[in-house]
Design a protein around this motif. Structure first.
Motif, PDB file in Angstrom:
ATOM      1  N   ASN A  71      -7.270   7.282   4.859  1.00 17.02           N
ATOM      2  CA  ASN A  71      -6.928   6.109   5.504  1.00 17.02           C
ATOM      3  C   ASN A  71      -7.575   4.741   4.899  1.00 17.02           C
ATOM      4  O   ASN A  71      -7.330   3.826   5.529  1.00 17.02           O
ATOM      5  N   GLU A  72      -8.521   4.738   4.133  1.00 16.95           N
ATOM      6  CA  GLU A  72      -9.133   3.700   3.633  1.00 16.95           C
ATOM      7  C   GLU A  72      -8.954   3.503   2.027  1.00 16.95           C
ATOM      8  O   GLU A  72      -8.683   4.643   1.336  1.00 16.95           O
ATOM      9  N   ALA A  73      -9.171   2.135   1.591  1.00 18.95           N
ATOM     10  CA  ALA A  73      -9.033   2.167   0.169  1.00 18.95           C
ATOM     11  C   ALA A  73     -10.482   1.482  -0.252  1.00 18.95           C
ATOM     12  O   ALA A  73     -10.986   0.575   0.544  1.00 18.95           O
ATOM     13  N   ARG A  81     -13.757  -3.074   4.503  1.00 23.56           N
ATOM     14  CA  ARG A  81     -13.284  -1.413   4.729  1.00 23.56           C
ATOM     15  C   ARG A  81     -11.708  -1.981   5.271  1.00 23.56           C
ATOM     16  O   ARG A  81     -11.615  -2.736   6.394  1.00 23.56           O
ATOM     17  N   ALA A  82     -10.695  -1.211   4.704  1.00 19.49           N
ATOM     18  CA  ALA A  82      -9.487  -1.583   5.261  1.00 19.49           C
ATOM     19  C   ALA A  82      -8.467  -0.358   4.653  1.00 19.49           C
ATOM     20  O   ALA A  82      -8.981   0.268   3.623  1.00 19.49           O
ATOM     21  N   PRO A  83      -7.205  -0.095   5.079  1.00 21.63           N
ATOM     22  CA  PRO A  83      -6.302   0.762   4.423  1.00 21.63           C
ATOM     23  C   PRO A  83      -5.834   0.245   3.058  1.00 21.63           C
ATOM     24  O   PRO A  83      -5.986  -1.047   2.954  1.00 21.63           O
ATOM     25  N   PRO A  84      -5.429   0.980   2.407  1.00 21.95           N
ATOM     26  CA  PRO A  84      -4.692   0.688   1.129  1.00 21.95           C
ATOM     27  C   PRO A  84      -3.583  -0.648   1.520  1.00 21.95           C
ATOM     28  O   PRO A  84      -2.646  -0.539   2.215  1.00 21.95           O
ATOM     29  N   GLY A  85      -3.527  -1.438   0.458  1.00 23.39           N
ATOM     30  CA  GLY A  85      -2.542  -2.694   0.643  1.00 23.39           C
ATOM     31  C   GLY A  85      -1.249  -1.995   0.207  1.00 23.39           C
ATOM     32  O   GLY A  85      -0.885  -0.960  -0.234  1.00 23.39           O
ATOM     33  N   LEU A  86      -0.329  -2.626   0.554  1.00 24.74           N
ATOM     34  CA  LEU A  86       1.000  -2.386   0.506  1.00 24.74           C
ATOM     35  C   LEU A  86       1.474  -2.039  -1.033  1.00 24.74           C
ATOM     36  O   LEU A  86       2.301  -1.357  -1.378  1.00 24.74           O
ATOM     37  N   ALA A  87       1.013  -2.679  -1.761  1.00 20.43           N
ATOM     38  CA  ALA A  87       1.129  -2.761  -3.296  1.00 20.43           C
ATOM     39  C   ALA A  87       0.624  -1.821  -3.801  1.00 20.43           C
ATOM     40  O   ALA A  87       0.730  -1.126  -5.078  1.00 20.43           O
ATOM     41  N   GLU A 108      -8.642   0.632  -5.783  1.00 16.55           N
ATOM     42  CA  GLU A 108      -7.664  -0.442  -6.235  1.00 16.55           C
ATOM     43  C   GLU A 108      -8.649  -0.944  -7.515  1.00 16.55           C
ATOM     44  O   GLU A 108      -9.881  -1.320  -7.424  1.00 16.55           O
ATOM     45  N   ASP A 109      -7.821  -1.294  -8.447  1.00 18.90           N
ATOM     46  CA  ASP A 109      -8.431  -1.881  -9.639  1.00 18.90           C
ATOM     47  C   ASP A 109      -8.546  -3.385  -9.302  1.00 18.90           C
ATOM     48  O   ASP A 109      -7.579  -3.874  -8.664  1.00 18.90           O
ATOM     49  N   PRO A 110      -9.796  -3.731  -9.360  1.00 22.09           N
ATOM     50  CA  PRO A 110      -9.993  -5.123  -8.821  1.00 22.09           C
ATOM     51  C   PRO A 110      -9.156  -6.220  -9.583  1.00 22.09           C
ATOM     52  O   PRO A 110      -9.279  -7.341  -9.263  1.00 22.09           O
ATOM     53  N   PHE A 111      -8.648  -6.054 -10.768  1.00 22.75           N
ATOM     54  CA  PHE A 111      -7.916  -6.789 -11.430  1.00 22.75           C
ATOM     55  C   PHE A 111      -6.528  -6.751 -11.571  1.00 22.75           C
ATOM     56  O   PHE A 111      -5.687  -7.395 -12.321  1.00 22.75           O
ATOM     57  N   ASP A 112      -5.863  -5.633 -11.026  1.00 27.41           N
ATOM     58  CA  ASP A 112      -4.553  -5.174 -10.902  1.00 27.41           C
ATOM     59  C   ASP A 112      -4.366  -4.550  -9.460  1.00 27.41           C
ATOM     60  O   ASP A 112      -4.586  -3.515  -9.209  1.00 27.41           O
ATOM     61  N   GLN A 113      -3.980  -5.158  -8.437  1.00 24.19           N
ATOM     62  CA  GLN A 113      -3.818  -4.665  -7.022  1.00 24.19           C
ATOM     63  C   GLN A 113      -2.826  -3.774  -6.729  1.00 24.19           C
ATOM     64  O   GLN A 113      -2.844  -2.990  -5.931  1.00 24.19           O
ATOM     65  N   THR A 114      -1.926  -3.398  -7.922  1.00 21.35           N
ATOM     66  CA  THR A 114      -0.912  -2.412  -7.929  1.00 21.35           C
ATOM     67  C   THR A 114      -1.539  -1.262  -8.545  1.00 21.35           C
ATOM     68  O   THR A 114      -0.585  -0.255  -8.685  1.00 21.35           O
TER      69      THR A 114
END
Length: 155
Positions: A71-73, A81-87, A108-114
């Motif tokens: 449940n975390e990314a 601390r948070a769940p993965p973003g929608l992207a 998450e790639d810090p330079f590409d949120q997708t």
């Protein structure tokens, strides 16, 4: 390690800031059009007297017991601390039986949120990582030496 130093020490201020707090790296991350520029956080007191061994022990305990893989990314961009973003796409790994699946790490790639760079891990690698974290925790409880902890080990 960066993410842990941003979020892993619950009772204290973070040792490292979010990505925007790093002068060089923050300029590498592009801001989407329309977002207001944020102020750069002030530097934090590094470690506040924590020893490297204490930080290592807390690192192992964080990923062994506190971090919720399902449940975390990991996001050094936000440093929270948070769940993965929608992207951010989830990484679903196929187990060795060819039928069952497991959620893999969301990093998450810090330079590409997708882009989820956790997709480089397979189920066997995740199992191995969990074994090593459990082994380190067990060695901590026995007050084992760093030499013993760093010995090659095969399950």
């Amino acid at each position: 390690t960066i993410y842990f130093l941003q979020v892993g020490l619950r009772e204290e201020e973070p040792i490292l800031p979010a990505l925007e707090g790093f002068a060089v790296s923050s300029r590498l991350a592009e801001k989407p059009a329309g977002l207001a520029a944020t102020s750069v956080p002030k530097p934090l007191a590094a470690g506040k007297g924590k020893s490297v061994s204490s930080l290592f022990m807390n690192f192992v305990r964080f990923y062994q017991s506190s971090f919720d893989l399902r449940n975390e990314a990991v996001s050094i961009r936000t440093g929270k601390r948070a769940p993965p973003g929608l992207a951010l796409p989830l990484h679903i790994m196929l187990r060795e039986d060819g039928k069952s699946t497991e959620v893999g790490p969301c990093i998450e790639d810090p330079f590409d949120q997708t882009r989820n760079i956790g997709t480089t891990m397979n189920a066997a690698g995740l199992d191995r990582m969990k074994q090593e974290l459990a082994r380190a925790e067990e060695l901590f409880s026995k007050n084992a030496s760093l030499t013993e902890m760093l010995e090659p080990w095969f399950p």
